[in-house]
Design an enzyme around this catalytic site. Structure first.
Site, PDB file in Angstrom:
ATOM      1  N   SER A 143      58.267  20.315 -19.908  1.00 24.76           N
ATOM      2  CA  SER A 143      57.473  20.813 -18.779  1.00 24.76           C
ATOM      3  C   SER A 143      56.036  20.345 -18.965  1.00 24.76           C
ATOM      4  CB  SER A 143      57.501  22.340 -18.736  1.00 24.76           C
ATOM      5  OG  SER A 143      56.539  22.857 -17.834  1.00 24.76           O
ATOM      6  N   TYR A 156      56.766  30.522 -23.095  1.00 26.53           N
ATOM      7  CA  TYR A 156      57.314  29.369 -22.379  1.00 26.53           C
ATOM      8  C   TYR A 156      56.644  28.077 -22.839  1.00 26.53           C
ATOM      9  CZ  TYR A 156      58.937  26.550 -18.421  1.00 26.53           C
ATOM     10  OH  TYR A 156      59.517  25.580 -17.632  1.00 26.53           O
TER      11      TYR A 156
END
Length: 256
Positions: A143, A156
């Site tokens: 990401s 995350y």
């Protein structure tokens, strides 16, 4: 219908393939002639997708954080198709928001590590022997949050940063037999790919206009990059992180 596998068939395993980016990857590869096995924890969505093309697609329910599930899914994929040419480690808890770090529970932190980082390790571990035989390829899903952050996203971000590092470590360990790369998506509008019955409202001009590329990303953008990275055309590419975010990570943003 069981596939009649020939020497020219290519077989992929996609984790987290029932919805979102994973679903787009499964559909793109199957429409290109790949035999695609995929796993997901969502049985209903997984069975619905598999029913769209029983010749090319097979669903196995499983949680990538469970080594027992992972062993079963990898073995079932090989039993179904007889080989494995590509692994796409896409499964992950997508919501990055976990609140202020002083309120972040160990259970929340650990669950994201288990799914987003340990999961790709486990699937890779059990797929490597077969991938080595086929001189296959692995694509991990990271990401842009591995490179930049908003507040309250520590768990995350840590998992996605770990994916980038895991990718280049695996590339060194598994080469030249297996190539390993990762993709770091930015804003990808997956709302229409989540299986909801309500119509999806269009994004506004500001959403699209803030991107140097002129639009928000779509799942197909990532699926196309996956298809390239596991193809022979990418045979000289390994250990890399490909940022697919419409240019946002390169945009200097200051309040005027």
């Amino acid at each position: 219908m069981e596939p009649h596998v020939t020497s020219s068939d290519r077989v992929a395993l996609v984790t987290g393939g029932a919805k979102g980016i994973g679903r787009a990857i499964v559909q793109d590869l199957s429409q290109s002639g790949w035999l695609v096995a995929f796993c997901d924890t969502d049985r209903e969505a997984g069975e619905q997708l598999a029913a769209t093309d029983r010749r090319h697609i097979r669903f196995f329910q499983g949680d990538v954080a469970s080594e027992t599930d992972v062993e079963r899914v990898v073995a079932a994929t090989i039993e179904w198709a007889g080989r494995l040419d590509a692994l796409v480690n896409n499964a992950g808890i997508a919501n990055p928001e976990t609140g202020p770090v002083e309120q972040l529970s160990l259970a929340q932190w650990q669950r994201r590590l288990d799914v987003n980082l340990t999961g790709p390790f486990l699937v890779t571990k059990h797929a490597v022997p077969t991938l080595r035989e086929s001189r296959g390829a692995i694509v991990n899903m990271a990401s842009t949050r591995a490179l930049q952050s908003e507040p309250h996203t520590e768990a995350y971000a840590a998992t996605k940063g770990g994916i980038v590092a895991l990718t280049h470590a695996l590339a060194m360990s598994l080469g030249p037999d297996i190539r390993v790369n990762c993709i770091s998506p930015g804003w990808i509008d997956t709302r229409a790919w989540q299986g909801g019955k309500d119509p999806v409202a269009p994004l506004d001009a500001d959403d699209h206009g803030q991107h140097p590329a002129g639009r928000v990303g779509e799942p197909e953008d990532i699926a196309g990059l996956v298809a390239y990275l596991i193809s022979p055309a990418a045979s000289f590419i390994t250990g890399q992180n490909f940022v697919a975010d419409g240019g946002m990570v390169r945009k200097m943003i200051y309040r005027e």
